[in-house]
Motif scaffolding. Structure first.
Motif, PDB file in Angstrom:
ATOM      1  N   GLY A 109       0.771  -1.230   0.000  1.00  0.00           N
ATOM      2  CA  GLY A 109       0.000   0.000   0.000  1.00  0.00           C
ATOM      3  C   GLY A 109       0.802   1.279   0.000  1.00  0.00           C
ATOM      4  N   ARG A 110       2.071   1.221  -0.372  1.00  0.00           N
ATOM      5  CA  ARG A 110       2.888   2.439  -0.403  1.00  0.00           C
ATOM      6  C   ARG A 110       2.842   3.078  -1.786  1.00  0.00           C
ATOM      7  NH1 ARG A 110       6.100  -1.335   2.345  1.00  0.00           N
ATOM      8  NH2 ARG A 110       6.437  -0.840   4.547  1.00  0.00           N
ATOM      9  N   VAL A 111       2.846   4.405  -1.812  1.00  0.00           N
ATOM     10  CA  VAL A 111       2.807   5.136  -3.079  1.00  0.00           C
ATOM     11  C   VAL A 111       3.712   6.358  -2.988  1.00  0.00           C
ATOM     12  CG1 VAL A 111       0.810   6.557  -2.418  1.00  0.00           C
ATOM     13  CG2 VAL A 111       1.296   6.151  -4.835  1.00  0.00           C
ATOM     14  N   THR A 112       4.295   6.734  -4.123  1.00  0.00           N
ATOM     15  CA  THR A 112       5.135   7.929  -4.196  1.00  0.00           C
ATOM     16  C   THR A 112       4.687   8.789  -5.364  1.00  0.00           C
ATOM     17  OG1 THR A 112       7.064   6.766  -3.285  1.00  0.00           O
ATOM     18  CG2 THR A 112       7.486   8.811  -4.486  1.00  0.00           C
ATOM     19  N   LEU A 113       4.429  10.061  -5.094  1.00  0.00           N
ATOM     20  CA  LEU A 113       4.166  11.044  -6.142  1.00  0.00           C
ATOM     21  C   LEU A 113       5.435  11.842  -6.346  1.00  0.00           C
ATOM     22  CD1 LEU A 113       2.287  12.779  -8.007  1.00  0.00           C
ATOM     23  CD2 LEU A 113       1.878  14.210  -5.974  1.00  0.00           C
ATOM     24  N   TRP A 114       5.991  11.780  -7.556  1.00  0.00           N
ATOM     25  CA  TRP A 114       7.183  12.589  -7.838  1.00  0.00           C
ATOM     26  C   TRP A 114       6.799  13.746  -8.754  1.00  0.00           C
ATOM     27  CZ3 TRP A 114       8.489  13.168 -12.904  1.00  0.00           C
ATOM     28  CH2 TRP A 114       8.122  12.156 -13.801  1.00  0.00           C
TER      29      TRP A 114
ATOM     30  N   LYS B 181      11.173  16.263  -6.837  1.00  0.00           N
ATOM     31  CA  LYS B 181      10.785  16.132  -5.436  1.00  0.00           C
ATOM     32  C   LYS B 181       9.823  14.949  -5.311  1.00  0.00           C
ATOM     33  CE  LYS B 181      11.243  21.040  -4.258  1.00  0.00           C
ATOM     34  NZ  LYS B 181      10.551  22.234  -3.688  1.00  0.00           N
ATOM     35  N   GLU B 182       9.766  14.376  -4.125  1.00  0.00           N
ATOM     36  CA  GLU B 182       8.891  13.229  -3.896  1.00  0.00           C
ATOM     37  C   GLU B 182       8.031  13.424  -2.664  1.00  0.00           C
ATOM     38  OE1 GLU B 182      11.217   9.669  -3.704  1.00  0.00           O
ATOM     39  OE2 GLU B 182      11.600   9.634  -5.871  1.00  0.00           O
ATOM     40  N   VAL B 183       6.787  12.979  -2.767  1.00  0.00           N
ATOM     41  CA  VAL B 183       5.873  12.949  -1.632  1.00  0.00           C
ATOM     42  C   VAL B 183       5.400  11.508  -1.491  1.00  0.00           C
ATOM     43  CG1 VAL B 183       3.715  13.793  -0.646  1.00  0.00           C
ATOM     44  CG2 VAL B 183       5.118  15.321  -2.041  1.00  0.00           C
ATOM     45  N   ARG B 184       5.594  10.947  -0.318  1.00  0.00           N
ATOM     46  CA  ARG B 184       5.206   9.556  -0.090  1.00  0.00           C
ATOM     47  C   ARG B 184       3.873   9.477   0.641  1.00  0.00           C
ATOM     48  NH1 ARG B 184      10.749   9.689   0.152  1.00  0.00           N
ATOM     49  NH2 ARG B 184      11.815   8.130  -1.116  1.00  0.00           N
ATOM     50  N   GLY B 185       3.286   8.325   0.568  1.00  0.00           N
ATOM     51  CA  GLY B 185       2.013   8.126   1.242  1.00  0.00           C
ATOM     52  C   GLY B 185       1.522   6.699   1.116  1.00  0.00           C
ATOM     53  N   ARG B 186       0.209   6.540   1.255  1.00  0.00           N
ATOM     54  CA  ARG B 186      -0.406   5.220   1.201  1.00  0.00           C
ATOM     55  C   ARG B 186      -1.549   5.251   0.178  1.00  0.00           C
ATOM     56  NH1 ARG B 186       2.533   1.621   4.170  1.00  0.00           N
ATOM     57  NH2 ARG B 186       0.638   0.372   4.365  1.00  0.00           N
ATOM     58  N   TYR B 187      -1.896   4.055  -0.285  1.00  0.00           N
ATOM     59  CA  TYR B 187      -3.037   3.958  -1.198  1.00  0.00           C
ATOM     60  C   TYR B 187      -3.829   2.697  -0.908  1.00  0.00           C
ATOM     61  CZ  TYR B 187      -0.830   0.295  -4.048  1.00  0.00           C
ATOM     62  OH  TYR B 187      -0.274  -0.890  -4.490  1.00  0.00           O
ATOM     63  N   THR B 188      -5.103   2.742  -1.281  1.00  0.00           N
ATOM     64  CA  THR B 188      -5.965   1.569  -1.195  1.00  0.00           C
ATOM     65  C   THR B 188      -6.735   1.461  -2.508  1.00  0.00           C
ATOM     66  OG1 THR B 188      -7.714   2.875  -0.136  1.00  0.00           O
ATOM     67  CG2 THR B 188      -6.219   1.653   1.321  1.00  0.00           C
ATOM     68  N   VAL B 189      -7.162   0.244  -2.814  1.00  0.00           N
ATOM     69  CA  VAL B 189      -7.891  -0.014  -4.055  1.00  0.00           C
ATOM     70  C   VAL B 189      -9.196  -0.716  -3.727  1.00  0.00           C
ATOM     71  CG1 VAL B 189      -7.841  -1.127  -6.317  1.00  0.00           C
ATOM     72  CG2 VAL B 189      -5.720  -0.266  -5.312  1.00  0.00           C
ATOM     73  N   ARG B 190     -10.253  -0.236  -4.350  1.00  0.00           N
ATOM     74  CA  ARG B 190     -11.555  -0.885  -4.211  1.00  0.00           C
ATOM     75  C   ARG B 190     -12.209  -0.883  -5.583  1.00  0.00           C
ATOM     76  NH1 ARG B 190     -16.298   0.566   0.210  1.00  0.00           N
ATOM     77  NH2 ARG B 190     -17.703  -1.157  -0.344  1.00  0.00           N
ATOM     78  N   GLY B 191     -12.219  -2.045  -6.219  1.00  0.00           N
ATOM     79  CA  GLY B 191     -12.703  -2.112  -7.589  1.00  0.00           C
ATOM     80  C   GLY B 191     -11.785  -1.320  -8.498  1.00  0.00           C
ATOM     81  N   ARG B 192     -12.340  -0.294  -9.159  1.00  0.00           N
ATOM     82  CA  ARG B 192     -11.540   0.603  -9.996  1.00  0.00           C
ATOM     83  C   ARG B 192     -11.097   1.854  -9.259  1.00  0.00           C
ATOM     84  NH1 ARG B 192     -11.066  -0.483 -14.671  1.00  0.00           N
ATOM     85  NH2 ARG B 192     -12.184  -2.222 -15.558  1.00  0.00           N
ATOM     86  N   GLN B 193     -11.618   2.026  -8.051  1.00  0.00           N
ATOM     87  CA  GLN B 193     -11.338   3.251  -7.303  1.00  0.00           C
ATOM     88  C   GLN B 193     -10.011   3.146  -6.564  1.00  0.00           C
ATOM     89  OE1 GLN B 193     -13.585   5.746  -7.907  1.00  0.00           O
ATOM     90  NE2 GLN B 193     -14.376   4.118  -9.241  1.00  0.00           N
ATOM     91  N   VAL B 194      -9.222   4.215  -6.667  1.00  0.00           N
ATOM     92  CA  VAL B 194      -7.905   4.272  -6.024  1.00  0.00           C
ATOM     93  C   VAL B 194      -7.892   5.476  -5.088  1.00  0.00           C
ATOM     94  CG1 VAL B 194      -5.423   4.378  -6.377  1.00  0.00           C
ATOM     95  CG2 VAL B 194      -6.881   3.316  -8.124  1.00  0.00           C
ATOM     96  N   ALA B 195      -7.672   5.228  -3.817  1.00  0.00           N
ATOM     97  CA  ALA B 195      -7.630   6.301  -2.823  1.00  0.00           C
ATOM     98  C   ALA B 195      -6.187   6.576  -2.438  1.00  0.00           C
ATOM     99  CB  ALA B 195      -8.443   5.906  -1.593  1.00  0.00           C
ATOM    100  N   LEU B 196      -5.779   7.848  -2.550  1.00  0.00           N
ATOM    101  CA  LEU B 196      -4.423   8.265  -2.190  1.00  0.00           C
ATOM    102  C   LEU B 196      -4.457   9.065  -0.894  1.00  0.00           C
ATOM    103  CD1 LEU B 196      -2.832   9.545  -5.549  1.00  0.00           C
ATOM    104  CD2 LEU B 196      -2.679   7.264  -4.539  1.00  0.00           C
ATOM    105  N   ARG B 197      -3.522   8.758  -0.017  1.00  0.00           N
ATOM    106  CA  ARG B 197      -3.326   9.530   1.201  1.00  0.00           C
ATOM    107  C   ARG B 197      -1.849   9.938   1.219  1.00  0.00           C
ATOM    108  NH1 ARG B 197      -7.906   8.807   0.530  1.00  0.00           N
ATOM    109  NH2 ARG B 197      -9.534   8.123   1.987  1.00  0.00           N
ATOM    110  N   LEU B 198      -1.574  11.084   0.591  1.00  0.00           N
ATOM    111  CA  LEU B 198      -0.198  11.565   0.499  1.00  0.00           C
ATOM    112  C   LEU B 198       0.128  12.440   1.702  1.00  0.00           C
ATOM    113  CD1 LEU B 198      -0.278  12.531  -3.288  1.00  0.00           C
ATOM    114  CD2 LEU B 198       0.925  10.562  -2.285  1.00  0.00           C
ATOM    115  N   ASN B 199       1.332  12.292   2.210  1.00  0.00           N
ATOM    116  CA  ASN B 199       1.736  13.026   3.405  1.00  0.00           C
ATOM    117  C   ASN B 199       1.619  14.541   3.178  1.00  0.00           C
ATOM    118  OD1 ASN B 199       2.386  10.554   4.531  1.00  0.00           O
ATOM    119  ND2 ASN B 199       4.554  10.700   3.977  1.00  0.00           N
ATOM    120  N   GLY B 200       0.894  15.202   4.066  1.00  0.00           N
ATOM    121  CA  GLY B 200       0.763  16.655   3.991  1.00  0.00           C
ATOM    122  C   GLY B 200      -0.218  17.149   2.957  1.00  0.00           C
TER     123      GLY B 200
END
Length: 228
Positions: free
Chosen positions: A160-165, A178-197
């Motif tokens: 569940g780790r994700v990085t937005l660069w 620059k990079e921002v890290r966070g977490r993600y979850t998947v439900r069907g086709r839906q992708v939820a991002l929780r990026l730090n800050g």
């Protein structure tokens, strides 16, 4: 193109392939072996034009583009990921045995993180069950900005780790990442991002393979390259 394997010009060439197309492919392979990749590319392209159903010509063309891409000659020879995938897909469509060889072929390293490669492996964004693995196995790129190319992208990792660069261009014209890290979850086709800050984001992987996040960007497997 696997260096330890013979050209397979005779054994795997259809009897219907025009001799001239076979000859061009033979010339191209000899140039490939000699490291003369641009010349090899020209011969393979000519062979594929001469005989569009010639699987080996498409395969060798794709492999040579892969080499040129790894050498950083993307713009000079149009060695774009989608072009490589297109010719490899055509080769596999014409001769399914090409896929087993491609899996061992280092020339295709530059496309293993594309949707096209994943489709060759039997995965599809049209199937919800494949969404989690596609997120992880594909590199996701946002739109480009002129000569600077793609300015942001997403990398989905395990657990569940994700990085937005993001690529920011300073006053001196030098791009810095620059990079921002966070977490993600998947439900069907839906992708939820929780990026730090940052505020939470809800996105969707469409059936055509576009990853969309309102307020962010639309991400695909194709980086912006060679734009003026």
């Amino acid at each position: 193109m696997h260096p330890a394997l013979p050209l397979l010009l005779l054994a795997l060439t259809s009897a219907a392939t025009p001799p001239h197309a076979q000859g061009l492919n033979t010339q191209g392979f000899r140039m490939y072996q000699a490291g003369r990749y641009p010349e090899a590319l020209e011969r393979f392209q000519a062979s594929a034009r001469e005989s569009p159903d010639y699987a080996l010509a498409h395969y060798n063309l794709a492999a040579t583009l892969g080499v040129l891409r790894k050498q950083g000659k993307v713009c000079e020879y149009s060695a774009h990921r989608d072009v490589i995938v297109e010719h490899l897909t055509q080769a596999v469509k014409l001769d399914a045995r090409r896929l087993a060889r491609a899996k061992e072929d280092a020339d295709f390293t530059p496309i293993r993180d594309t949707l096209g490669w994943q489709k060759l492996l039997g995965r599809s964004p049209a199937r919800e069950a494949d969404v989690p693995v596609l997120l992880r196995e594909v590199s996701w790129f946002g739109p480009g900005v002129g000569v600077y190319g793609t300015t942001q992208g997403l990398r989905f990792g395990p657990s569940g780790r994700v990085t937005l660069w993001t690529k920011e261009v300073g006053d001196d014209g030098t791009p810095r990442q620059k990079e921002v890290r966070g977490r993600y979850t998947v439900r069907g086709r839906q992708v939820a991002l929780r990026l730090n800050g940052r505020a939470p984001l809800e996105g969707t992987l469409t059936e055509t393979g576009a990853l969309t996040f309102p307020g962010l960007e639309t991400f695909t497997d194709s980086p912006s390259e060679c734009e003026a």
